[in-house]
Every structure is written in C-alpha cells, then in structure tokens.
Design an enzyme around this catalytic site. Structure first.
Site, short mmCIF file in Angstrom:
data_model
loop_
_atom_site.label_atom_id
_atom_site.label_comp_id
_atom_site.label_asym_id
_atom_site.label_seq_id
_atom_site.Cartn_x
_atom_site.Cartn_y
_atom_site.Cartn_z
N LYS A 1 0.84 -1.21 0.00
CA LYS A 1 0.00 0.00 0.00
C LYS A 1 0.88 1.25 0.00
O LYS A 1 0.65 2.18 -0.78
CB LYS A 1 -0.89 0.01 1.25
CG LYS A 1 -1.56 1.34 1.51
CD LYS A 1 -2.42 1.33 2.75
CE LYS A 1 -1.73 1.78 4.01
NZ LYS A 1 -1.50 3.23 4.13
N ARG B 1 0.47 15.03 12.83
CA ARG B 1 0.93 14.81 11.45
C ARG B 1 1.02 16.07 10.59
O ARG B 1 0.30 16.23 9.60
CB ARG B 1 0.07 13.73 10.78
CG ARG B 1 0.07 12.46 11.61
CD ARG B 1 -0.55 11.29 10.92
NE ARG B 1 0.34 10.66 9.95
CZ ARG B 1 0.06 9.51 9.35
NH1 ARG B 1 -1.06 8.88 9.62
NH2 ARG B 1 0.89 8.99 8.49
N ARG C 1 -8.87 -0.22 4.52
CA ARG C 1 -8.07 0.79 3.81
C ARG C 1 -6.73 0.21 3.40
O ARG C 1 -6.14 0.63 2.41
CB ARG C 1 -7.77 1.97 4.75
CG ARG C 1 -8.77 3.08 4.75
CD ARG C 1 -8.24 4.20 5.62
NE ARG C 1 -6.82 4.40 5.37
CZ ARG C 1 -5.90 4.64 6.31
NH1 ARG C 1 -6.24 4.74 7.57
NH2 ARG C 1 -4.64 4.80 5.99
C1 UD1 Z 1 4.40 6.89 6.22
C2 UD1 Z 1 3.48 5.69 6.06
C3 UD1 Z 1 2.94 5.26 7.41
C4 UD1 Z 1 4.07 5.03 8.40
C5 UD1 Z 1 5.00 6.24 8.45
C6 UD1 Z 1 6.24 6.04 9.31
C7 UD1 Z 1 2.56 6.03 3.85
C8 UD1 Z 1 1.35 6.29 3.03
N1 UD1 Z 1 2.39 6.04 5.19
O1 UD1 Z 1 3.57 7.96 6.71
O2 UD1 Z 1 2.23 4.03 7.24
O3 UD1 Z 1 3.53 4.83 9.70
O4 UD1 Z 1 5.45 6.58 7.12
O5 UD1 Z 1 6.93 4.91 8.90
O6 UD1 Z 1 3.63 5.75 3.33
N2 UD1 Z 1 6.48 14.72 10.37
C9 UD1 Z 1 6.65 16.07 10.63
N3 UD1 Z 1 6.58 16.93 9.57
C10 UD1 Z 1 6.37 16.53 8.30
C11 UD1 Z 1 6.20 15.14 8.04
C12 UD1 Z 1 6.26 14.25 9.11
O7 UD1 Z 1 6.84 16.48 11.77
O8 UD1 Z 1 6.34 17.37 7.38
C13 UD1 Z 1 6.51 13.77 11.51
C14 UD1 Z 1 5.18 13.04 11.69
O9 UD1 Z 1 4.27 13.82 12.45
C15 UD1 Z 1 5.58 11.78 12.39
C16 UD1 Z 1 6.97 11.49 11.78
O10 UD1 Z 1 7.42 12.71 11.21
O11 UD1 Z 1 5.72 11.98 13.77
C17 UD1 Z 1 6.97 10.41 10.73
O12 UD1 Z 1 6.11 10.77 9.67
P1 UD1 Z 1 6.37 10.34 8.17
O13 UD1 Z 1 7.62 9.54 8.07
O14 UD1 Z 1 6.25 11.55 7.31
O15 UD1 Z 1 5.13 9.40 7.89
P2 UD1 Z 1 4.13 9.45 6.67
O16 UD1 Z 1 4.87 9.67 5.41
O17 UD1 Z 1 2.98 10.34 7.00
#
Ligand code: UD1
Length: 423
Positions: A22, A123, A402
């Site tokens: 996914k 997030r 999902r």
């Molecule tokens: C992706 C995965 C999700 C997984 C996560 C971590 C997808 C669709 N989803 O989510 O299943 O749990 O990686 O392995 O691929 N953060 C910030 N600022 C940002 C972006 C992220 O502070 O701009 C923080 C988030 O709040 C969180 C951490 O970074 O605490 C990790 O997030 P991130 O690695 O971005 O996860 P996703 O890409 O949302």
C-alpha cells in the site's frame, strides 16, 4: 458499518500470499502525474486507499483503468493543467498529499486541502513544505488549504536537509526534484523500501535518481518523463502482520511473496520472543508452536529500525507471552490508542508518555467489543481476538480495509474463525 466477529481459533496453519505494498503504490500512482505517457502498474493491491487515489488522479484529468483480476492499473495522464484536488477526496486519505510534489513540478501549481491530524498524532507537513520551498516553490497555507506555486522558469535543484527522515516528505521532494533544473540532494532522507520502489519507478520513467535506500538521495533534474511499466514490491507490513498472526496463535504459517530483507527487525524480535522464522525457498515460515514464547522490548524507529506500523501488532502478541515487555514509540506522538482496547480484552497495559508497559500471560485475553482506531491497531485487535477466550467484536473495520487486501479471507484460509458482517 461493517464489523468483524472473531472467535478463539487455535493455531493458524497453511500458506498466505502477500499483496503489493500500500505505502509503495500510493506515491507511485501520484508519480504518474509527472509522466507524458501511459504508465502500467502491476501487483496493485485492491484497497480503499487505492480506490481513493484512482479518484484523485481522475479528478486531475488522468484516465485510470483498473483491472482487479490482474491487479493492474493503467494511468494515462490528462493533457490539461488541473491542479486542484477536491477537498472531499483529501479528507478520505492523508496520502493525497503525495500529489503536491508531482503537480507542482508538472503544472507549476498545486492546491490541496490540508490533511488533518489523525488518531495517531498531529501529522504536520512542514517538512514537505520546507523541501519544496528550497526548490523555489512559494507555499501558502491558510483556510485549511495548502497552495504551492513554482517560479515562472520552474523549480530549481537544491540541497534539502530533513530535520527528521519523514517518508512522505522524502517522497514528495524526490518526485518534485525529478523535473527541477539541476541537482537536488536530500540529506537525512528516509530509507524505507517504499522509497526505493518509488525511485525505481521514477528512474524507469527517465528520472535520474541515485542513493534511494540510503540517507542521501541525489536527483539530477530531466526535461520530461515518459510512460513505463512497474510491479510494486510486496507489502512488508502485511508480511509482518501474518508473521505475528502465526506467532500469536502458536501456529505454523508459510508467508509467500515476502522480502525477508524488508522485515529484518520483525524477524529479529519474533526470534527474541522464541518464535522460529525460516527463510525457505517458497517464503518465510513462521512457527510459534515450537517454544514457549517470552517477553521482549521494542522501540520504533525509522527504517531500518523496528517499524511503527508493526507496533500495535507486536503489542497484541506481547500480551500473550510469558513476562513483561516495554514498548517505546518514537515515530508518532500518540500511537497507543490500541493499548486501551487491548486492556478492554483483559490486558493490563500501562501507558506513560511514549512508553507502554505490557504484562504478558498466555491466558489473559478475553473477547470484548473493541474499536479499530486506526489501520494497524485494527489488525492488532483482530489478531488478539483470535486467541482471546470467547467472541471479540471489532468495529470500524473500514480502517483495516483501507490497507489490507482480503484480510479476513486470508485469515480464514489459515483456519481463523472470523466473519465480516454489515451492521
Ligand atoms: C508513512 C506511512 C505510514 C508510516 C509512516 C512512518 C505512507 C502512506 N504512510 O507515513 O504508514 O507509519 O510513514 O513509517 O507511506 N512529520 C513532521 N513533519 C512533516 C512530516 C512528518 O513532523 O512534514 C513527523 C510526523 O508527524 C511523524 C513522523 O514525522 O511523527 C513520521 O512521519 P512520516 O515519516 O512523514 O510518515 P508518513 O509519510 O505520514
């Protein structure tokens, strides 16, 4: 709304075949927006999130054909310059933010409703925005919308240091940089296998990306990208889920279409608990019936550390082993909602900040009415239900659907007593 009725089932036995990932397919679908030609994507899992991404691409002018017998979708990007994603689609799925980088690079503009927080935390998308700004984009946020516009002469390569190796930010910036002028370097990049899969897809389209899978990704911008064909990697979290299903039921399951290298921390932790994991010719064989299972501690980290998406599933397992375990969540701020649900089933889990203390006992879980608070939490409750005495009712299972293809059918084929009913 549908729910699962789960009965204590005894050891799961047999074979299961893992679907395409996914988290790999969603950004790959978004990346088709960068192409001038038709892209065929194979091994696509049929999931609610994939349906939403198909709708998003259509709303942006792409022609999307779905062939679910062949697990293939074909995307022909539209010729127009539609750059606004309808709000009601973004509301359905946070991953819709993946279209921001490709739209910005291809059309010079992107307007997307800001994805809200969810049950696992706030997030934010500040790291996505920071990277795109460094490539020259002007980004405005307000009224629940993020609007990104490229300078008149297009995005320009830059050095982007990520304060945290965010998966989504790495993917968005990497996609935008493929069509930027000059070179981009992403430092402290996320290293997840899904990033490597996306880079492989983009490179097949004619992009010049090196270093995906390490903490430094280099992208040399190109003028255009063309259509291609690509098969998505197997889902490592679905793999891990069935590994835990084998262990928690003290069963014996062969997991086909899995990549052992993508689940090293899960293998290591299961073995620490006393499960047996063997990399056989046909797949990964996991047995929970050879030894008494015991406690272990886990701490979630970015890849190649223990995946946060496996934390809830492991917590369910740890409630059933001998001894007390500590579970530390470092990636998301609020990813322990399932602890309260597991406690309703008889587990006595104490949560203090980012740590959960999980006392284990083979006989403590009993059936209860529980709520699937997010995708992985929901799957964890189903697995707990398989070993709990009596009947467990898991509601709000749209979260599970999902992200897991044919979840209850795959479990049923292994001997699980699980039924899906419409409420
Ligand atoms: C992706 C995965 C999700 C997984 C996560 C971590 C997808 C669709 N989803 O989510 O299943 O749990 O990686 O392995 O691929 N953060 C910030 N600022 C940002 C972006 C992220 O502070 O701009 C923080 C988030 O709040 C969180 C951490 O970074 O605490 C990790 O997030 P991130 O690695 O971005 O996860 P996703 O890409 O949302």
């Amino acid at each position: 709304m549908a729910k699962y009725i789960v009965e204590q089932s005894g050891p799961l036995r047999g074979e299961v075949t893992i679907s395409g990932s996914k988290n790999a397919v969603l950004p790959i679908m978004a990346a088709t927006l960068l192409s001038d030609g038709v892209c065929e994507i194979n091994d696509v899992p049929h999931l609610l999130d994939v349906d939403v991404m198909c709708e998003i691409l259509r709303s942006l002018g792409s022609t999307v054909k779905e062939d679910w017998n062949a697990h293939t979708i074909t995307v022909e990007p539209g010729k127009g310059d539609i750059s606004e994603v309808p709000h009601e689609l973004v509301k359905k799925m946070r991953a819709s933010i993946f279209v921001m980088g490709p739209l910005l690079a291809k059309t010079g503009f992107a307007s997307i409703a800001l994805p809200g927080g969810c049950s696992i935390g706030n997030r934010p998308i500040d790291l996505h925005n920071k990277g795109l700004r460094l490539l020259g984009a002007r980004i405005l946020t307000g009224d629940g919308i993020v609007e990104a516009s490229a300078p008149r002469n297009g995005l320009k390569g830059a050095l982007v240091y990520l304060d945290f190796p965010s998966v989504g930010a790495t993917e968005n910036i990497m996609m935008a940089a493929t069509l930027a002028k000059g070179s981009t370097v992403i430092e402290n990049a996320a290293e997840e296998p899904e990033i490597v899969d996306l880079a492989n897809f983009l490179n097949k389209m004619g992009a010049k990306i090196k270093g995906a899978g390490t903490d430094t990704i280099r992208i040399e911008g190109v003028e255009t990208l063309h259509g291609t064909r690509h098969a998505v990697i197997p889902d490592r979290i679905e793999t891990g889920t069935f590994m835990v299903a084998a262990a928690i039921t003290r069963g014996d399951v062969l997991i086909k279409n899995s990549v052992p290298d993508h689940v090293r921390p899960v293998i290591a932790k299961l073995m620490e608990c006393g499960a047996s994991v063997n990399d056989e010719v046909d797949g990964l064989r996991v047995r929970g019936d050879l030894n008494e299972l015991v406690s272990t501690d886990i701490k979630t980290l970015p890849y190649p550390g223990f995946p946060t998406d496996m934390q809830a599933l492991f917590m369910a397992l740890l409630t059933t082993v001998d001894g007390t375990s500590a579970v530390i969540e470092t990636v998301f701020e609020n990813r322990f909602m399932h602890a309260a649900e597991l406690s309703r089933m008889g587990a006595n889990i104490r949560v203090d900040g980012r740590t959960a203390i999980v006392p284990g006992n083979k006989h403590q879980l009993t059936g209860a009415h529980v709520i699937s608070t997010d995708l992985r939490a929901g799957a964890a409750l189903v697995l707990a239900g398989l070993v709990a005495k009596g009947t467990t009712e898991v509601s709000e299972i749209y979260h599970i659907e999902r992200g897991y293809e044919n979840f209850h059918e795959k479990l049923t084929a292994l001997g699980a007593k699980i039924e899906r009913i419409e409420d």
